[in-house]
Structure formats: C-alpha cells, structure tokens
Design a protein around this motif. Structure first.
Motif, PDB file in Angstrom:
ATOM      1  N   ASP A  45      10.786  63.587  40.353  1.00 37.71           N
ATOM      2  CA  ASP A  45      10.004  62.163  40.714  1.00 37.71           C
ATOM      3  C   ASP A  45       8.584  62.261  40.288  1.00 37.71           C
ATOM      4  N   GLY A  46       8.120  63.043  39.463  1.00 35.26           N
ATOM      5  CA  GLY A  46       6.675  62.897  39.328  1.00 35.26           C
ATOM      6  C   GLY A  46       5.596  63.632  40.364  1.00 35.26           C
ATOM      7  N   ARG A  47       6.251  64.108  41.365  1.00 36.62           N
ATOM      8  CA  ARG A  47       5.254  64.723  42.254  1.00 36.62           C
ATOM      9  C   ARG A  47       4.781  66.126  42.050  1.00 36.62           C
ATOM     10  N   LEU A  48       3.524  66.617  42.129  1.00 36.24           N
ATOM     11  CA  LEU A  48       3.045  67.856  41.911  1.00 36.24           C
ATOM     12  C   LEU A  48       3.761  68.781  42.716  1.00 36.24           C
ATOM     13  N   LEU A  49       4.076  69.922  42.215  1.00 37.00           N
ATOM     14  CA  LEU A  49       4.618  70.998  43.117  1.00 37.00           C
ATOM     15  C   LEU A  49       3.486  71.661  43.646  1.00 37.00           C
ATOM     16  N   THR A  50       2.496  72.384  42.806  1.00 40.24           N
ATOM     17  CA  THR A  50       1.699  72.968  42.962  1.00 40.24           C
ATOM     18  C   THR A  50       0.757  73.030  42.050  1.00 40.24           C
ATOM     19  N   ASN A  81      -7.778  57.977  46.712  1.00 44.09           N
ATOM     20  CA  ASN A  81      -6.949  58.616  47.440  1.00 44.09           C
ATOM     21  C   ASN A  81      -5.416  58.461  47.825  1.00 44.09           C
ATOM     22  N   ARG A  82      -5.464  57.232  47.835  1.00 42.30           N
ATOM     23  CA  ARG A  82      -3.957  56.763  48.058  1.00 42.30           C
ATOM     24  C   ARG A  82      -3.131  56.784  46.811  1.00 42.30           C
ATOM     25  N   GLU A  83      -3.722  56.764  45.641  1.00 45.72           N
ATOM     26  CA  GLU A  83      -3.046  57.293  44.279  1.00 45.72           C
ATOM     27  C   GLU A  83      -2.711  58.685  44.208  1.00 45.72           C
ATOM     28  N   LEU A  84      -3.450  59.594  44.662  1.00 41.87           N
ATOM     29  CA  LEU A  84      -3.328  60.931  44.442  1.00 41.87           C
ATOM     30  C   LEU A  84      -2.359  61.620  45.572  1.00 41.87           C
ATOM     31  N   MET A  85      -2.383  60.801  46.811  1.00 48.31           N
ATOM     32  CA  MET A  85      -1.605  61.390  47.860  1.00 48.31           C
ATOM     33  C   MET A  85      -0.022  61.085  47.467  1.00 48.31           C
ATOM     34  N   ALA A  86       0.189  59.968  46.513  1.00 44.47           N
ATOM     35  CA  ALA A  86       1.779  59.812  46.016  1.00 44.47           C
ATOM     36  C   ALA A  86       2.040  60.774  45.486  1.00 44.47           C
ATOM     37  N   VAL A  87       1.020  61.815  44.731  1.00 46.81           N
ATOM     38  CA  VAL A  87       1.473  62.962  43.734  1.00 46.81           C
ATOM     39  C   VAL A  87       1.408  64.309  44.653  1.00 46.81           C
ATOM     40  N   TYR A  88       0.614  64.451  45.603  1.00 44.80           N
ATOM     41  CA  TYR A  88       0.546  65.755  46.353  1.00 44.80           C
ATOM     42  C   TYR A  88      -0.211  65.691  47.519  1.00 44.80           C
ATOM     43  N   GLY A  89      -0.212  66.193  48.420  1.00 43.91           N
ATOM     44  CA  GLY A  89      -0.618  66.437  49.716  1.00 43.91           C
ATOM     45  C   GLY A  89      -1.992  66.618  49.805  1.00 43.91           C
ATOM     46  N   ASP A  90      -2.526  67.754  48.942  1.00 44.01           N
ATOM     47  CA  ASP A  90      -3.860  67.855  49.008  1.00 44.01           C
ATOM     48  C   ASP A  90      -4.631  67.147  47.868  1.00 44.01           C
ATOM     49  N   TYR A  91      -4.787  65.775  48.377  1.00 43.34           N
ATOM     50  CA  TYR A  91      -5.628  64.808  47.204  1.00 43.34           C
ATOM     51  C   TYR A  91      -6.911  65.037  47.233  1.00 43.34           C
ATOM     52  N   LEU A 224     -12.872  64.666  55.165  1.00 42.18           N
ATOM     53  CA  LEU A 224     -11.475  64.576  54.841  1.00 42.18           C
ATOM     54  C   LEU A 224     -10.600  65.757  54.603  1.00 42.18           C
ATOM     55  N   ASP A 225     -11.429  66.893  54.444  1.00 41.27           N
ATOM     56  CA  ASP A 225     -10.701  68.164  54.221  1.00 41.27           C
ATOM     57  C   ASP A 225     -10.015  68.672  55.534  1.00 41.27           C
ATOM     58  N   ALA A 226     -10.437  67.942  56.654  1.00 39.69           N
ATOM     59  CA  ALA A 226      -9.813  68.259  58.030  1.00 39.69           C
ATOM     60  C   ALA A 226      -8.632  67.264  58.409  1.00 39.69           C
ATOM     61  N   VAL A 227      -8.471  66.237  57.450  1.00 36.05           N
ATOM     62  CA  VAL A 227      -7.594  65.250  57.906  1.00 36.05           C
ATOM     63  C   VAL A 227      -6.301  65.387  56.918  1.00 36.05           C
ATOM     64  N   THR A 228      -5.090  65.525  57.831  1.00 39.01           N
ATOM     65  CA  THR A 228      -3.939  65.701  57.316  1.00 39.01           C
ATOM     66  C   THR A 228      -3.415  64.798  56.176  1.00 39.01           C
ATOM     67  N   PRO A 229      -2.418  64.737  55.129  1.00 39.50           N
ATOM     68  CA  PRO A 229      -2.232  63.630  54.316  1.00 39.50           C
ATOM     69  C   PRO A 229      -1.783  62.417  55.224  1.00 39.50           C
ATOM     70  N   HIS A 230      -0.850  62.702  56.312  1.00 38.42           N
ATOM     71  CA  HIS A 230      -0.462  61.675  57.240  1.00 38.42           C
ATOM     72  C   HIS A 230      -1.550  60.957  57.837  1.00 38.42           C
ATOM     73  N   ALA A 231      -2.631  61.645  58.302  1.00 37.40           N
ATOM     74  CA  ALA A 231      -3.607  60.795  58.979  1.00 37.40           C
ATOM     75  C   ALA A 231      -4.558  60.165  58.178  1.00 37.40           C
ATOM     76  N   ALA A 232      -4.623  60.310  56.835  1.00 40.61           N
ATOM     77  CA  ALA A 232      -5.253  59.634  55.982  1.00 40.61           C
ATOM     78  C   ALA A 232      -4.602  58.319  55.499  1.00 40.61           C
ATOM     79  N   GLU A 233      -3.589  58.007  55.658  1.00 41.49           N
ATOM     80  CA  GLU A 233      -2.947  56.774  55.073  1.00 41.49           C
ATOM     81  C   GLU A 233      -3.719  55.750  56.068  1.00 41.49           C
TER      82      GLU A 233
END
Length: 356
Positions: A45-50, A81-91, A224-233
C-alpha cells in the motif's frame, strides 16, 4: 495520492533537483538502492515498514518520500506532517531526515522541495490528490514554474556541511540567549560562538529573528516528539476515547508523560529560551506552537478523562494544564540533576498529580 512504485527508479534517472556535488552523491546513492528499498521497506500500500539503517538506503527512501511534494509549492508544517503520517507513524523523524539530507528546506514555518528526483514528461501527482481534506495542491502558477524551470521552483539544496553549520549556529544561539537574553545577543555574538566568521552567518539566517525562529522550531519539534500519531491528527482533540479501558488510558498517559519529561529534561536550555523569549516569536511561528500545544493538551485530556471517568470536565482540564506547568518549569530554574534524574523526578511528580 501517488505511492512509490517500481517505475520510480527509471524516472529518477531523468531529472534530479539540484546539480552540486552533494546532489550528485545523493543521486548515485539513491539510484543504487532504490529497487531494494521499494521491495524491503515499503508494503503493497506504499506505507513505510521501517527506516533503513544504511545511509544509502535512507537516501533512496527519502528520495521516494520527497516525490510526494511538488517542487515550487510551499507547505505548512501541518501539511507536511499530514502527508508523512500517511506513510509512517514517526513522521517527525521523516520530516527531519528530509530536511537534513537536503530533500526539503524550510524557513518562516514553510517547507518546499529542494532536492531529489522529479517525474519527467508529466506533472507530478498533487500531494493532496487523495489526501485528507485541506491537503496541499500545486497552483497553476507553480506547475507552470516547474515546466519552465523557473529559479523559484528549485530552492538551494542544503549540504551536509551546511546542515552542521546551521546546527552549530542554532546551538550557539540557544546558549547565548539562555544566558544573556534575546535583546543582549547580536548576530556577531552568535557567529563567533558558532565559529562562523564575518557575514557568512547570513548565508544561513538573514536576521536574529530568523535564528530565534529556528530555535523555537526545535521547541515545537520537542513537543511533537511527545505526541502520538493519533494525537497529532487535525481533529484528534475532538475524538473520543470512551472505548479505551481506564487501565489502558492510564498506561498510555503514563507513557506520554515519560516521553514528554524526557524530552524537556534533555532540552532544558531550549525550554528556558522558550519561557523567557516566547514574546519575540514571529506571529506565524506562534500560531504553529499554539497548534502543537493544542493537539498535545487535547490528547492528554482525552486520556485522563478515560482513565478517571468519575472526574469532572473541569477537574480534568485543570489537572492537565497544571501538569504541563510542572513539566515546563524546567525552563525557569537551574537543576543540578542529570537529564535522566530530572526526567524521573518530573515523571513521578506528574503521574502522582494525575493519579496514573
């Protein structure tokens, strides 16, 4: 939204933004590892695994990610951030890597493409084509500028040496401003402390306010480092956590407290500059900082309410704001504790205050 594909390797050989020695090195490293990176580090799906460990593979990865951003278009940090969050959690790590390797550049709260490969023979797919509402899309003028190869479409690429020099300037400015105050520090002082002589500092920052803005970028990043991906939406603060069990919410909040305490303890001099000099922050930077804080505070309030369903809304709100006051107090005094010791004390006190 266009995902990385095997065909990207062929297009990479056509056009590369930037033409200096650093850009040529990036291109060679990226070309050599592109196919392997696509196969091993991205899913179907184009998401980064690691994130790859080898630098050559990292460069290939960042080149693929950079293609999600259209040359000639400026993006806010939230859009990046929105764009990178779609690819990997640690945007946050992805955003920093794109800047550090010269694929993106930033100034005054905006980001733009400054390096990497660009599809040839077609307009690059708009980043916001299938993105969430509000995602960036290139203007007609921007597209025309890319086709013409206008100077404004391809800002300069930051070299590794330039990145190191910029970091030295920011570190020097942070220390001087923390010690003397913003008004008492001049550009000559910052340049001398960073080992940058004469007007060379203006190649990196055009004013003292620009240096301060970059210092505050680091404060924002630490938040932002302390925010989870969910929290930053964007709508994260309005989402409900009622489905989270109290024990799970308490554990998640305790982990967030530990991350935040660790972050501010390691960056206590930056936090000190923030506390004392925030009124000098340019308006746009201030808005971005408020937005970051709003996401973080909203998420903590959600978790605390879920952890203590018997607490009133006002009690939750007061407790969370008090917790942040305690944690950010590291910028108001000098502590003899090591970073680890200070983080442990702050975590213990904050968890006790929030009963998690």
């Amino acid at each position: 939204m266009r995902e990385p594909s095997a065909g990207d390797g062929a297009r990479r050989e056509e056009t590369w933004v930037g033409s200096g020695d650093h850009d040529i090195e990036l291109k060679r490293a990226s070309d050599g590892a592109a196919d392997l990176v696509l196969q091993r580090f991205f899913d179907g799906d184009g998401r980064l695994l690691t994130i790859p460990a080898k630098q050559s593979r990292q460069i290939a990865m960042y080149d693929l990610l950079a293609q999600r951003f259209v040359p000639g278009v400026r993006y806010t940090e939230l859009e990046v951030n929105r764009e990178l969050m779609a690819v990997y959690g640690d945007y946050v790590s992805l955003r920093r890597g794109l800047v550090d390797f010269g694929f993106l550049d930033r100034a005054d709260g905006q980001y733009w493409r400054s390096g990497g490969s660009v599809p040839v023979g077609e307009d690059p797919a708009p980043v916001g084509a299938d993105a969430p509402p509000g995602g960036p899309a290139p203007t007609a003028a921007a597209r025309a500028g890319m086709r013409r190869g206008s100077p404004g479409a391809t800002p300069r690429t930051t070299s590794p040496r330039g990145v190191r020099r910029r970091e030295a300037i920011v570190a020097a400015a942070s220390g001087l401003i923390a010690d003397r105050g913003y008004a008492a520090v001049g550009m000559d002082d910052i340049g001398a402390a960073a080992g940058v002589t004469g007007p060379a500092i203006y190649r990196h920052f055009d004013s003292k306010a620009a240096v301060l803005a970059e210092v505050f970028e680091r404060v924002i990043d630490s938040l932002l480092d302390a925010v989870t991906p969910h929290a930053a939406e964007p709508d994260g603060a309005n989402q409900t956590t009622s489905v989270i069990a109290p024990t799970d919410a308490a554990r998640a909040l305790a982990e967030a407290i530990d991350r935040y305490a660790t972050g501010v303890s390691a960056r206590r001099r930056l936090i000190a500059v923030f506390v004392r000099e925030v009124h000098h922050l340019p308006a746009e930077q201030g808005e971005r900082l408020v937005t970051s804080q709003r996401h973080l505070i909203g998420r903590w309030r959600e978790l605390l309410a879920a952890a203590h369903p018997d607490w009133s809304v006002q009690r939750v709100r007061t407790a969370v704001h008090g917790a942040f006051g305690l944690l950010n107090s590291v910028g108001t005094y000098e502590s003899p504790l090591t970073d680890a010791e200070l983080a442990a004390e702050l975590t213990s006190l904050t968890r006790a205050a929030l009963a998690v």
